[in-house]
Scaffold this active site. Structure first.
Site, mmCIF file in Angstrom:
data_model
loop_
_atom_site.group_PDB
_atom_site.id
_atom_site.type_symbol
_atom_site.label_atom_id
_atom_site.label_comp_id
_atom_site.label_asym_id
_atom_site.label_seq_id
_atom_site.Cartn_x
_atom_site.Cartn_y
_atom_site.Cartn_z
ATOM 1 N N ASP A 1 0.887 -1.168 0.000
ATOM 2 C CA ASP A 1 0.000 0.000 0.000
ATOM 3 C C ASP A 1 0.922 1.214 0.000
ATOM 4 O OD1 ASP A 1 -2.258 1.661 0.201
ATOM 5 O OD2 ASP A 1 -2.091 1.698 2.387
ATOM 6 N N GLU B 1 -1.202 -1.376 -4.967
ATOM 7 C CA GLU B 1 -2.410 -0.606 -5.257
ATOM 8 C C GLU B 1 -2.138 0.402 -6.367
ATOM 9 O OE1 GLU B 1 -5.454 0.642 -2.116
ATOM 10 O OE2 GLU B 1 -4.312 2.464 -2.488
ATOM 11 N N ASP C 1 -2.394 0.832 7.337
ATOM 12 C CA ASP C 1 -1.651 0.709 6.075
ATOM 13 C C ASP C 1 -1.204 -0.732 5.831
ATOM 14 O OD1 ASP C 1 -1.598 3.515 5.102
ATOM 15 O OD2 ASP C 1 -0.548 3.856 6.988
#
Length: 173
Positions: free
Chosen positions: A8, A67, A139
């Protein structure tokens, strides 16, 4: 058996999550955050690259999932996020890992069942799916969710290609 590293990305905090997939079973291997406290962006990118490289060396993943950049209201933030992603992707490519990208909405849809899920819902489902004793950091939970999404997508792709192969051979199961 495959080991998947989920990332992430962020210019200040980059979450990571590592899981093992054996058939349909997912096993938690590790997670955390790479925090960059320096102020200049090039130094932060260097820390992200070094941190991701260290994680790859430690866990030796087979796949790297990250991502995709979303459209932020602030263009400067979107550019910094893109650069952080780039630093992480270069680390993966330098270790000869295949890179897979997933939209945040797809990750939430896969893990929670709702594409507009809140961070707390993602944390809860990651905890449940990986049988963790506590919610991971936000996160890190997102990174684990990205890794879980990769497992789900790759497993479905394998099933579809096997079905097409059987159909081509005149057998449909």
């Amino acid at each position: 058996m495959s080991i998947i590293l989920g990332i992430d990305p962020g210019s200040r905090v980059t979450g990571y999550g590592v899981i093992r997939q054996t058939g349909r079973q997912l096993t938690y291997l590790g997670s955390g955050c790479i925090r960059t406290s320096v102020t200049d962006l090039p130094s932060r990118l260097k820390l992200i690259y070094a941190g991701v490289s260290e994680i790859i060396t430690q866990f030796r993943p087979d796949y790297f999932a990250i991502e995709q950049v979303f459209m932020a209201k602030n263009a400067d933030s979107a550019l910094k996020l893109g650069q952080a992603r780039g630093a992480a992707i270069v680390a993966a490519v330098n270790h000869d890992l295949p890179v897979f990208e997933y939209a945040a909405r797809q990750v939430k849809q896969t893990v929670v069942g709702i594409g507009s899920a809140e961070k707390s819902q993602v944390q809860h489902m990651v905890r449940t799916l990986l049988k963790l004793s506590a919610n991971p950091q936000a996160d890190a939970a997102d990174a684990l969710a990205i890794a879980i999404t990769h497992c789900h997508v790759s497993q479905n792709a394998t099933q579809v290609s096997e079905s097409r192969l059987n159909l081509a051979r005149g057998r449909l199961r």
